[in-house]
Design an enzyme around this catalytic site. Structure first.
Site, PDB file in Angstrom:
ATOM      1  N   LYS A   1       0.836  -1.215   0.000  1.00  0.00           N
ATOM      2  CA  LYS A   1       0.000   0.000   0.000  1.00  0.00           C
ATOM      3  C   LYS A   1       0.866   1.260   0.000  1.00  0.00           C
ATOM      4  O   LYS A   1       0.686   2.145  -0.830  1.00  0.00           O
ATOM      5  CB  LYS A   1      -0.921   0.029   1.230  1.00  0.00           C
ATOM      6  CG  LYS A   1      -1.876  -1.145   1.340  1.00  0.00           C
ATOM      7  CD  LYS A   1      -2.839  -0.988   2.505  1.00  0.00           C
ATOM      8  CE  LYS A   1      -2.176  -1.053   3.878  1.00  0.00           C
ATOM      9  NZ  LYS A   1      -1.661  -2.395   4.257  1.00  0.00           N
TER      10      LYS A   1
ATOM     11  N   ARG B   1      -9.981   0.375   7.683  1.00  0.00           N
ATOM     12  CA  ARG B   1      -9.568  -0.987   8.030  1.00  0.00           C
ATOM     13  C   ARG B   1     -10.688  -1.754   8.721  1.00  0.00           C
ATOM     14  O   ARG B   1     -10.492  -2.920   9.078  1.00  0.00           O
ATOM     15  CB  ARG B   1      -8.368  -0.922   8.976  1.00  0.00           C
ATOM     16  CG  ARG B   1      -7.014  -0.968   8.274  1.00  0.00           C
ATOM     17  CD  ARG B   1      -5.932  -0.859   9.336  1.00  0.00           C
ATOM     18  NE  ARG B   1      -4.705  -1.507   8.971  1.00  0.00           N
ATOM     19  CZ  ARG B   1      -3.663  -0.897   8.408  1.00  0.00           C
ATOM     20  NH1 ARG B   1      -3.717   0.372   8.106  1.00  0.00           N
ATOM     21  NH2 ARG B   1      -2.562  -1.567   8.156  1.00  0.00           N
TER      22      ARG B   1
ATOM     23  N   ARG C   1      11.440  -6.341   5.850  1.00  0.00           N
ATOM     24  CA  ARG C   1      11.440  -4.927   6.244  1.00  0.00           C
ATOM     25  C   ARG C   1      11.893  -4.778   7.694  1.00  0.00           C
ATOM     26  O   ARG C   1      12.579  -3.826   8.042  1.00  0.00           O
ATOM     27  CB  ARG C   1      10.039  -4.323   6.060  1.00  0.00           C
ATOM     28  CG  ARG C   1      10.022  -2.850   6.399  1.00  0.00           C
ATOM     29  CD  ARG C   1       8.708  -2.178   6.057  1.00  0.00           C
ATOM     30  NE  ARG C   1       7.632  -2.655   6.900  1.00  0.00           N
ATOM     31  CZ  ARG C   1       6.364  -2.310   6.747  1.00  0.00           C
ATOM     32  NH1 ARG C   1       6.012  -1.513   5.764  1.00  0.00           N
ATOM     33  NH2 ARG C   1       5.438  -2.774   7.557  1.00  0.00           N
TER      34      ARG C   1
ATOM     35  N   ARG D   1      10.638  -1.056  13.145  1.00  0.00           N
ATOM     36  CA  ARG D   1       9.229  -0.949  13.564  1.00  0.00           C
ATOM     37  C   ARG D   1       8.908  -2.018  14.592  1.00  0.00           C
ATOM     38  O   ARG D   1       9.247  -3.187  14.423  1.00  0.00           O
ATOM     39  CB  ARG D   1       8.300  -1.086  12.342  1.00  0.00           C
ATOM     40  CG  ARG D   1       8.125   0.226  11.624  1.00  0.00           C
ATOM     41  CD  ARG D   1       7.296   0.119  10.373  1.00  0.00           C
ATOM     42  NE  ARG D   1       5.989  -0.491  10.540  1.00  0.00           N
ATOM     43  CZ  ARG D   1       5.013  -0.376   9.656  1.00  0.00           C
ATOM     44  NH1 ARG D   1       5.189   0.349   8.556  1.00  0.00           N
ATOM     45  NH2 ARG D   1       3.862  -0.980   9.854  1.00  0.00           N
TER      46      ARG D   1
ATOM     47  N   ARG E   1      -1.151  -9.392  13.113  1.00  0.00           N
ATOM     48  CA  ARG E   1      -1.678  -8.403  12.158  1.00  0.00           C
ATOM     49  C   ARG E   1      -2.429  -9.102  11.021  1.00  0.00           C
ATOM     50  O   ARG E   1      -3.450  -8.607  10.550  1.00  0.00           O
ATOM     51  CB  ARG E   1      -0.530  -7.558  11.588  1.00  0.00           C
ATOM     52  CG  ARG E   1       0.002  -6.573  12.611  1.00  0.00           C
ATOM     53  CD  ARG E   1       1.412  -6.109  12.270  1.00  0.00           C
ATOM     54  NE  ARG E   1       1.485  -5.276  11.093  1.00  0.00           N
ATOM     55  CZ  ARG E   1       2.615  -5.035  10.441  1.00  0.00           C
ATOM     56  NH1 ARG E   1       3.754  -5.582  10.829  1.00  0.00           N
ATOM     57  NH2 ARG E   1       2.622  -4.252   9.389  1.00  0.00           N
TER      58      ARG E   1
HETATM   59  P1  B4P Z   1       3.728  -1.875   2.351  1.00  0.00           P
HETATM   60  O1  B4P Z   1       2.530  -2.716   2.152  1.00  0.00           O
HETATM   61  O2  B4P Z   1       3.895  -0.700   1.436  1.00  0.00           O
HETATM   62  O3  B4P Z   1       3.619  -1.600   3.893  1.00  0.00           O
HETATM   63  P2  B4P Z   1       2.643  -0.637   4.708  1.00  0.00           P
HETATM   64  O4  B4P Z   1       1.954   0.368   3.833  1.00  0.00           O
HETATM   65  O5  B4P Z   1       3.516  -0.106   5.746  1.00  0.00           O
HETATM   66  O6  B4P Z   1       1.480  -1.560   5.311  1.00  0.00           O
HETATM   67  P3  B4P Z   1       1.165  -1.945   6.811  1.00  0.00           P
HETATM   68  O7  B4P Z   1      -0.205  -2.503   6.727  1.00  0.00           O
HETATM   69  O8  B4P Z   1       2.236  -2.813   7.312  1.00  0.00           O
HETATM   70  O9  B4P Z   1       1.280  -0.661   7.738  1.00  0.00           O
HETATM   71  P4  B4P Z   1       0.407   0.602   8.131  1.00  0.00           P
HETATM   72  O10 B4P Z   1       1.401   1.669   8.251  1.00  0.00           O
HETATM   73  O11 B4P Z   1      -0.732   0.864   7.206  1.00  0.00           O
HETATM   74  O12 B4P Z   1       5.142  -2.677   2.163  1.00  0.00           O
HETATM   75  C1  B4P Z   1       5.654  -3.632   3.031  1.00  0.00           C
HETATM   76  C2  B4P Z   1       7.056  -4.093   2.584  1.00  0.00           C
HETATM   77  O13 B4P Z   1       6.965  -4.848   1.374  1.00  0.00           O
HETATM   78  C3  B4P Z   1       8.047  -2.966   2.295  1.00  0.00           C
HETATM   79  O14 B4P Z   1       9.277  -3.319   2.856  1.00  0.00           O
HETATM   80  C4  B4P Z   1       8.158  -2.928   0.763  1.00  0.00           C
HETATM   81  O15 B4P Z   1       9.424  -2.520   0.329  1.00  0.00           O
HETATM   82  C5  B4P Z   1       7.887  -4.366   0.394  1.00  0.00           C
HETATM   83  N1  B4P Z   1       7.240  -4.492  -0.917  1.00  0.00           N
HETATM   84  C6  B4P Z   1       6.221  -3.729  -1.403  1.00  0.00           C
HETATM   85  N2  B4P Z   1       5.866  -4.142  -2.646  1.00  0.00           N
HETATM   86  C7  B4P Z   1       6.663  -5.223  -2.928  1.00  0.00           C
HETATM   87  C8  B4P Z   1       6.765  -6.103  -4.061  1.00  0.00           C
HETATM   88  N3  B4P Z   1       5.993  -5.979  -5.137  1.00  0.00           N
HETATM   89  N4  B4P Z   1       7.665  -7.109  -4.004  1.00  0.00           N
HETATM   90  C9  B4P Z   1       8.472  -7.259  -2.915  1.00  0.00           C
HETATM   91  N5  B4P Z   1       8.437  -6.450  -1.819  1.00  0.00           N
HETATM   92  C10 B4P Z   1       7.534  -5.442  -1.832  1.00  0.00           C
HETATM   93  O16 B4P Z   1      -0.213   0.215   9.559  1.00  0.00           O
HETATM   94  C11 B4P Z   1       0.571  -0.071  10.702  1.00  0.00           C
HETATM   95  C12 B4P Z   1      -0.298  -0.248  11.958  1.00  0.00           C
HETATM   96  O17 B4P Z   1      -0.927   1.034  12.305  1.00  0.00           O
HETATM   97  C13 B4P Z   1      -1.498  -1.199  11.836  1.00  0.00           C
HETATM   98  O18 B4P Z   1      -1.121  -2.549  12.077  1.00  0.00           O
HETATM   99  C14 B4P Z   1      -2.436  -0.650  12.931  1.00  0.00           C
HETATM  100  O19 B4P Z   1      -2.072  -1.065  14.203  1.00  0.00           O
HETATM  101  C15 B4P Z   1      -2.247   0.854  12.846  1.00  0.00           C
HETATM  102  N6  B4P Z   1      -3.226   1.472  11.944  1.00  0.00           N
HETATM  103  C16 B4P Z   1      -2.945   2.059  10.744  1.00  0.00           C
HETATM  104  N7  B4P Z   1      -4.078   2.491  10.151  1.00  0.00           N
HETATM  105  C17 B4P Z   1      -5.111   2.141  11.001  1.00  0.00           C
HETATM  106  C18 B4P Z   1      -6.526   2.266  10.926  1.00  0.00           C
HETATM  107  N8  B4P Z   1      -7.124   2.822   9.858  1.00  0.00           N
HETATM  108  N9  B4P Z   1      -7.281   1.795  11.956  1.00  0.00           N
HETATM  109  C19 B4P Z   1      -6.699   1.233  13.027  1.00  0.00           C
HETATM  110  N10 B4P Z   1      -5.362   1.058  13.163  1.00  0.00           N
HETATM  111  C20 B4P Z   1      -4.563   1.510  12.147  1.00  0.00           C
END
Ligand code: B4P
Length: 189
Positions: free
Chosen positions: A14, A89, A128, A134, A145
């Site tokens: 994302k 979410r 990551r 993190r 998660r």
């Molecule tokens: P991403 O998928 O880009 O990771 P993210 O956006 O950080 O998603 P995540 O769900 O973990 O975290 P968020 O901050 O939203 O990439 C992950 C990894 O994969 C990276 O290292 C990237 O380089 C790699 N990658 C990407 N594409 C690739 C490909 N094609 N091939 C290989 N590798 C690839 O949320 C974090 C926490 O915050 C949640 O768990 C929750 O506790 C809280 N939170 C956030 N929003 C919330 C909400 N709306 N409600 C309640 N809690 C919330």
């Protein structure tokens, strides 16, 4: 406004794909994960509460995140559109987003859903975790998660299918290949 929800499991790409969409289409970015991590870094009251959930792999409570979202959205003036990354979410968050946008005379244009197998999600997040520092990128928390994603977030797939907004994207492959698939969806809006 071109308002896009980017949706998917933890580690589905994302944040990664949001950056590319923003660069290409000049949208504003709202990542609730980034907002919460900034609060944690600044050691605010909100950050302390958020940290107690995030480090356990849980979602922060809906009321908290919904209030934050509206105030962050209202700061984006004269926007061409917003990419919502990591929000909604839960079903209550999706309902709140719909209402918030309606009250401001706009709506979601499309949901772009990155479909990635669980094994790949775990591998990406463990990878990551080696550099991110993190608190939620470790084996035990990643599994929690994923469970939270399947029980609380995945029901949004049907929610958005019913609203005719859902666009499933095959989220395996290179970052560029996936971005090409996303562009073909956005260009049809
Ligand atoms: P991403 O998928 O880009 O990771 P993210 O956006 O950080 O998603 P995540 O769900 O973990 O975290 P968020 O901050 O939203 O990439 C992950 C990894 O994969 C990276 O290292 C990237 O380089 C790699 N990658 C990407 N594409 C690739 C490909 N094609 N091939 C290989 N590798 C690839 O949320 C974090 C926490 O915050 C949640 O768990 C929750 O506790 C809280 N939170 C956030 N929003 C919330 C909400 N709306 N409600 C309640 N809690 C919330």
């Amino acid at each position: 406004m071109l308002n896009i929800v980017i949706f998917g499991g933890p580690g589905s790409g994302k944040g990664t794909q949001s950056e590319k969409i923003i660069e290409k289409y000049g949208l504003d970015h709202i990542s609730t994960g980034d907002v919460l991590r900034a609060e944690i870094k600044n050691e605010t009251e909100l950050g302390k509460i958020a940290d107690s959930y995030i480090s356990k792999g849980q979602l922060v409570p809906d009321e908290l995140i919904i209030d934050i979202l509206a105030s962050v959205f209202d700061k984006k003036e004269n926007s061409r559109g917003v990419i919502f990354d990591g929000f909604p979410r839960t079903i209550p968050q999706a309902e709140a987003l719909k209402k918030m946008l309606l009250e401001r005379g706009t709506a979601i244009s499309a949901v772009v859903a990155l479909e990635v197998e669980d094994d790949e999600l775990v591998a990406r997040l463990l990878n990551r975790g080696k550099i991110s520092g993190r608190s939620d990128d470790n084996q035990e928390t990643i599994q929690k998660r994923l469970n939270v994603y399947h029980s609380q977030t995945a029901p949004l797939i049907d929610f958005y299918k019913k609203e005719n907004l859902y666009n499933g994207i095959y989220g395996m492959g290179s970052i560029e290949e996936i971005f090409e698939r996303i562009k073909s969806v956005i260009e049809k809006i």
